[in-house]
Design an enzyme around this catalytic site. Structure first.
Site, mmCIF file in Angstrom:
data_model
loop_
_atom_site.group_PDB
_atom_site.id
_atom_site.type_symbol
_atom_site.label_atom_id
_atom_site.label_comp_id
_atom_site.label_asym_id
_atom_site.label_seq_id
_atom_site.Cartn_x
_atom_site.Cartn_y
_atom_site.Cartn_z
ATOM 1 N N ASP A 86 0.873 -1.175 0.000
ATOM 2 C CA ASP A 86 0.000 0.000 0.000
ATOM 3 C C ASP A 86 0.907 1.221 0.000
ATOM 4 O O ASP A 86 2.108 1.123 0.275
ATOM 5 C CB ASP A 86 -0.921 -0.045 1.227
ATOM 6 C CG ASP A 86 -2.138 0.868 1.051
ATOM 7 O OD1 ASP A 86 -2.213 1.570 0.019
ATOM 8 O OD2 ASP A 86 -2.990 0.882 1.952
ATOM 9 N N ASP A 121 -3.317 7.270 -3.962
ATOM 10 C CA ASP A 121 -4.684 7.743 -4.188
ATOM 11 C C ASP A 121 -5.212 8.505 -2.976
ATOM 12 O O ASP A 121 -4.588 8.509 -1.917
ATOM 13 C CB ASP A 121 -5.600 6.552 -4.518
ATOM 14 C CG ASP A 121 -5.635 5.516 -3.397
ATOM 15 O OD1 ASP A 121 -4.552 5.132 -2.916
ATOM 16 O OD2 ASP A 121 -6.730 5.084 -2.994
ATOM 17 N N CYS A 273 -14.783 -23.868 16.800
ATOM 18 C CA CYS A 273 -13.908 -23.845 15.639
ATOM 19 C C CYS A 273 -13.097 -25.140 15.605
ATOM 20 O O CYS A 273 -12.820 -25.732 16.644
ATOM 21 C CB CYS A 273 -12.974 -22.648 15.768
ATOM 22 S SG CYS A 273 -11.703 -22.595 14.509
ATOM 23 N N CYS A 275 -10.000 -25.257 14.112
ATOM 24 C CA CYS A 275 -8.629 -24.940 13.715
ATOM 25 C C CYS A 275 -7.623 -25.532 14.705
ATOM 26 O O CYS A 275 -7.973 -25.910 15.823
ATOM 27 C CB CYS A 275 -8.442 -23.432 13.567
ATOM 28 S SG CYS A 275 -8.000 -22.569 15.076
ATOM 29 N N CYS A 278 -7.745 -24.063 18.219
ATOM 30 C CA CYS A 278 -8.946 -24.357 19.006
ATOM 31 C C CYS A 278 -9.099 -25.849 19.315
ATOM 32 O O CYS A 278 -9.802 -26.216 20.252
ATOM 33 C CB CYS A 278 -10.181 -23.828 18.288
ATOM 34 S SG CYS A 278 -10.105 -22.038 18.093
#
Lengths: 528, 528
Positions: A86, A121, A273, A275, A278
């Site tokens: 960015d 921008d 979860c 994952c 978890c």
């Protein structure tokens, strides 16, 4: 061309973006990597989380390390995947301005060997007067043009941002103008604030407006969008790239991300979860860890669930079930449901982009499924290719049997055999929700041969079906319609509606549609 | 009492079941462990998958190892959690009979030190004549009674099964009769076949019928139910225990389970999951593994996602958002949607079981949310406690503002101040979807102060709201109703409906409800 589309569903696609550091598959989520402080190292992101692309801020790198000789981004971050940078535009949004010029920051992005860079921008904020929004659009376009000679000599891919915020006319203008310039990727500016306010319906209008005015062959990056809850919806609208620091920012506040929303860790009695984090600790133990360790694990969970949701979205694209996923995710929050309902306003665009049959039947859950591209496409095709094409004067319209394909149903075959003599004078069709009229031969083709509808159907679906039937009969210009119905709500509403049309209507109402008695009643109605 | 309820949502609950091998938290999924062949060892199930309970088949153990002296189940399976044993009843369902008597199999379960055992019941199949179903009910009850003296001396918990299949009158009878016997746990027989046919609406009727006729204080085991897609729905109906071998049987056929359905591994281009297996391998690499290894990994994934879904369900119970989860999961398949719509038939039962406020606002996504217990309860309470309670003759019924609580809205406060003189003669209420009439003071209480509704609302929701308004006005017996509305669909439909009631109706239709002009029109309507 740096971008190639491999597979499609709705406006979503699986694509390959050719960067100087290799092919990147999209849709892709890019975790924002803070060059000053990393909860999860970029190296681990790639190895353990499958992050093939990350995004970092060239402005911050320049401010802190700009003087380092020979700074190379991949070595600096110890990451061998694709890196987006960015430009400091986000800092402009937050602080009003930055101490860098566009030529400087473009030159810096080139010098550190980024893979994908962005111009400087001017983001459109949220609560800005229209004159300010106009300025951000104009100035971003001016800078995009100014940047062209600066970026034309590089092998970096460059992003041309679209501004305009919730002013859709300005979004359209901004998109049209930037589309004329040779950028590789487009980005929709700053939906972050829209999302923080849960203003998802506005986001749908913003993205669809940008999308309609941008070239489909360039990928679209949704700036700052990183909650997995909205990936399915955003991808369905044609967004290809997503970035966010939410996984780590939320972890700082002990906010735990799921594909259905965000929960405070303290409110979690369970870890909902699958994952690796978890599955290896209980919520109780997690809450009792020292803060730093706890924060790291929450960030890891957040990144796992975010990355996994994108795999769920990609798999849905390959199956052609992305709509169904969007529909399920719409139940995360009423504003997500509103956004999903808003998506139905763009059903023509979705239909035009959507590919054909992918081997899956079509599921209809309730009226929210009526904007599925298969329904829209079927209606167009049946009206333009079939209605009236046989030149028959009389329509024999049967309530469709439960059996599929309808025209293989033994009861139907029996009735048809017995009707033999009249058959070459009439057109035989079925009516069924949600499609409307289904000519006999189409009933064995996709999607008519393969769909399932949740019963009982709702008022909106009944109304929609009746309208489809009426539109077909109007288009086909029959002199007589023989309607064979049972006693359901759809049957009754259809009879009512046909009664007010200017057509010679004969209604056979029966609870045994496929009986010999029906055959003789049809013959009577035909000759009478 | 061996079972204690810790938390509730709808008919679902988090409970603690006291077994001789420790406390077991419910709802719990029990993987079926084949004593002869294990893809994942019971020890690993507990350590890596969090399985605190498993189920195995005492009949198979007896057939193969019954002669081993001193056989102890936990040592035999190398598992220190809670173990349920089945009795061979499933084998009766498949093979018609088994070579064991009830006293033998009960004695064997006692001798191997199981934690939870079951009698030798006769399962009801699917396509059975009613006389056969009646037999399974009668014979299961006879055996349940016969077993009582055999099990009374043990510290094992015993399961008393409910039969009847889709014959709801027989399910009710079977449940009532078994409930009279001192069993610790009940189980609903054999929904496996119902689920294999995706006949989820029938399952809702079966479970709700059993549940209504069983004591709430005993846990309910749904035999053979193991697809995570239906956990939320089944728990919402009050099922506490689930068992299935699907995780491993599906793996044998390379079927990959998700919370939204089942996919053939060969159709997976991505691994749409965050589990440790799916985060550590690509679908391509997984497909290329040798069959045995591939099957093991698919089984591990299947078990991970199954266990995680139960955590998702439990977390939803603690939040009071189980309905929302059921609503999201209903989008997995049209038959799941039909089942969910069927659940609405039991909204009274759900309301009665549902606890009060849990700190979360109530979300309404579309008409499918109208059966939420908060709506049902509100309507009962407002009708019995408020309608007509102030003895006022005149109702001032305002379209509710967007602002919450409604009665804190500055526009409303202003109108109220200006109406001062008339105020002690009228009752001030708001109308809002989906609740109907909201008395001023109730608007600052739960759930009126905290709910969100997806816009635009659908026909069913509008109709539902209008009916609620009418029911309130009928119950309160006003002599005059002053209706202050805008130009929305709900406003128009409400005006129409009130017009056909026998009441002196004054309608103030305006696009500035909270203006001084409205105040003077109200005064006119009041005195005129």
């Amino acid at each position: 061309m740096s971008f190639e589309v491999k597979d499609k569903d709705l406006l979503g696609r699986i694509g390959k973006l050719r960067t100087k550091n290799g092919l990147l598959e999209t849709p892709a989520f890019m975790p924002v990597v803070n060059p000053l402080l990393q909860t999860i190292s970029p190296r681990r992101m790639k190895r353990e989380f499958g992050c093939e692309v990350i995004i970092t801020n060239s402005y911050i790198i320049k401010s802190h390390f700009g003087e380092l000789p020979g700074l190379e981004l991949h070595r600096f971050l110890d990451y061998d995947g694709v890196i987006f940078t960015d430009s400091g535009a986000y800092q402009i949004l937050i602080y009003g301005e930055v101490g860098v010029t566009q030529p400087e920051i473009i030159g810096f992005q080139k010098s550190i060997n980024t893979d994908v860079g962005v111009i400087l921008d001017i983001p459109t904020g949220w609560d800005e007067p229209r004159s300010r929004v106009e300025y951000t659009v104009r100035e971003t376009l001016r800078r995009a043009k100014e940047a062209l000679p600066l970026i034309s000599d590089s092998d970096i891919l460059w992003v041309g941002p679209v501004q305009g915020g919730r002013h859709l006319d300005l979004v359209a203008y901004s998109a049209q103008k930037i589309a004329e310039m040779p950028y590789d990727i487009h980005a929709l500016g700053s939906p972050t604030e829209v999302m923080e306010r849960y203003n998802y319906p506005v986001l749908v209008d913003m993205v669809m407006t940008a999308k309609k005015n941008l070239p489909l062959e360039r990928p679209l990056h949704l700036f700052g969008a990183g909650h997995p809850m909205m990936f399915a919806l955003a991808v369905a609208m044609g967004c290809d790239l997503f970035d966010s620091a939410a996984y780590t920012l939320y972890a700082k506040d002990m906010r735990y991300i799921t594909s259905r929303g965000t929960v405070q860790l303290q409110n979690l009695q369970y870890l909902p979860c699958s994952c690796p984090v978890c599955r290896s600790i209980t919520s109780q133990d997690l809450k009792e860890l020292p803060k730093g360790e706890r924060q790291s694990l929450v960030a890891e969970h957040n990144l796992h669930v975010t990355m996994a949701e994108m795999e769920i979205v990609k798999q849905a694209i390959t199956e052609g079930t992305l709509w169904d996923l969007v529909e399920a995710r719409a139940k995360s929050h009423p504003q997500m449901t509103s956004a999903f309902k808003k998506l139905a306003d763009y059903k023509e665009e979705l239909e035009q982009a959507n590919p054909g049959f992918k081997g899956h039947g079509v599921f209809y859950y309730d009226y929210n499924s009526l904007a599925k591209p298969q329904v829209t496409r079927y209606k167009k095709q049946v009206l333009s290719n079939y209605a009236g094409s046989q030149g028959r004067e009389v329509l024999l319209l049967f309530r469709a049997p439960e059996y599929k394909p309808f025209n293989h149903y033994p009861g139907f075959l029996n009735v048809k055999r017995k009707l033999k003599q009249t058959l070459n004078m009439v057109e035989i069709c079925f009516f069924v929700a949600p499609y409307g009229v289904v000519p006999e031969l189409l009933s064995e083709t996709y999607p008519l041969s393969q769909f399932e509808l949740a019963e009982p159907i709702d008022h909106e679906t009944t109304k929609f079906t009746v309208k489809n039937v009426l539109d077909y009969i109007k288009a086909a210009k029959y002199s007589k319609v023989i309607l064979i119905i049972g006693y359901g709500d759809l049957d009754a509403m259809l009879e009512d509606a046909l009664n007010s049309m200017e057509v010679d209507l004969r209604v056979i109402k029966t609870d045994s549609i496929w009986s010999d008695e029906t055959v003789s009643r049809i013959s009577e109605a035909y000759t009478g």
